[in-house]
Design a protein around this motif. Structure first.
Motif: not given
Length: 289
Positions: A29, A33, A37, A121-122, A125, A192
């Protein structure tokens, strides 16, 4: 709790396989990512992946090779300071597997060319992947290993440790790229850290209620029989009267909370109830560690 979770708790071999699966899934994942991204939008939101993003843009170095190169000394430090042969082997798997997936998916088309979406979204992920790997009691190498070392000896949450360490890399990105890219990187870094904490702690789907009532026996019996949840009677004293008044403590699922409120109200309309989110509940009737 799932049957697989129960079985893993009873069988060390199944638990070991489960941990390795978590490491592989989480690493994949993170790698995907990164490639779809973060890298195409030059969002260096910390970590060895952030370093590889900077070096890719400046000198054209292959990110996978950079990640392997930086992870080796950090892996050695992790084995020495975090200890445990099994821990070291699992972390070695993550350290090797993540850059391998980065290399395999390097030709994937970016999923967005918007830097803000890439950062958001990075970040989700990467945080999701790291949280899954951490639950497998391992690491993917890099600065998350350093974060776990600090977490072990300081007690600071893993999310905050990652944010502190990777902030230096974001500052470097501001110099190499520009302030705007650094701001996007900060967004990714924040997302994150929050996602890691969310995966580690849970989604707060349970509620803990502290109930002060004159009909404590009726309420206790109702919780046990009608809601089928355990209840603990705590000894307490009123601050004004200094008289002893039992306090009932109960933890219920989110779906059972309305039923609990209605039960207490029907048995004692004047009851005093304090409700708090229970981020993670372990034990009978709930999930296990």
């Amino acid at each position: 709790m799932t049957r697989l979770g129960n079985l893993a708790d009873r069988n060390p071999k199944i638990r070991m396989v489960s941990d390795y699966l978590l490491v592989l899934i989480g690493s994949a994942i993170i790698a995907i990512s990164f490639n779809v991204f973060l890298l195409p939008n030059r969002v260096a939101s910390g970590g060895v992946s952030g370093i590889s993003t900077i070096l890719k843009s400046v000198w054209g170095l292959e990110p996978a090779y950079v990640q392997w190169a930086f992870n080796i000394p950090l892996f050695i430090a992790g084995v020495i300071l975090l200890g445990g042969k099994q821990y070291g082997v699992k972390t070695l798997v993550g350290t090797i597997f993540l850059p391998f997936i980065v290399f395999l998916t390097k030709s994937w088309e970016p999923w967005t060319h918007d830097a803000l979406l890439g950062a958001l979204f990075g970040g989700i992920g990467v945080g999701l992947g790291l949280g899954i790997v951490f639950r497998g009691q391992a690491s993917t190498g890099g600065t998350d290993l350093a974060a776990q070392i600090i977490n072990k000896y300081s007690g600071i949450t893993l999310g905050k440790c990652v944010a502190l360490i990777d902030g230096l890399i974001v500052l470097t990105a501001a110099i190499v790229f520009d302030i705007e890219k650094a701001l996007y990187a900060l967004i990714g870094l924040y997302v994150t850290s929050k996602t890691i904490d969310l995966i580690q702690v849970g989604f707060g789907s349970s509620k803990m209620a502290m109930i002060i009532t004159n009909n404590h026996e009726e309420v206790r019996s109702g919780i046990l029989k009608k809601i089928d949840r355990g209840v603990t009677k705590l000894s307490a004293y009123g601050g004004f009267t200094d008289h002893e008044r039992p306090v009932l403590m109960c933890v219920v699922d989110q779906t059972e909370f309305t039923k609990l409120k209605q039960l207490v109200k029907s048995l004692d309309p004047s009851a005093f109830v304090v409700v708090m989110d229970a981020s993670e509940v372990l034990g009978e009737g709930f999930k296990r560690a």
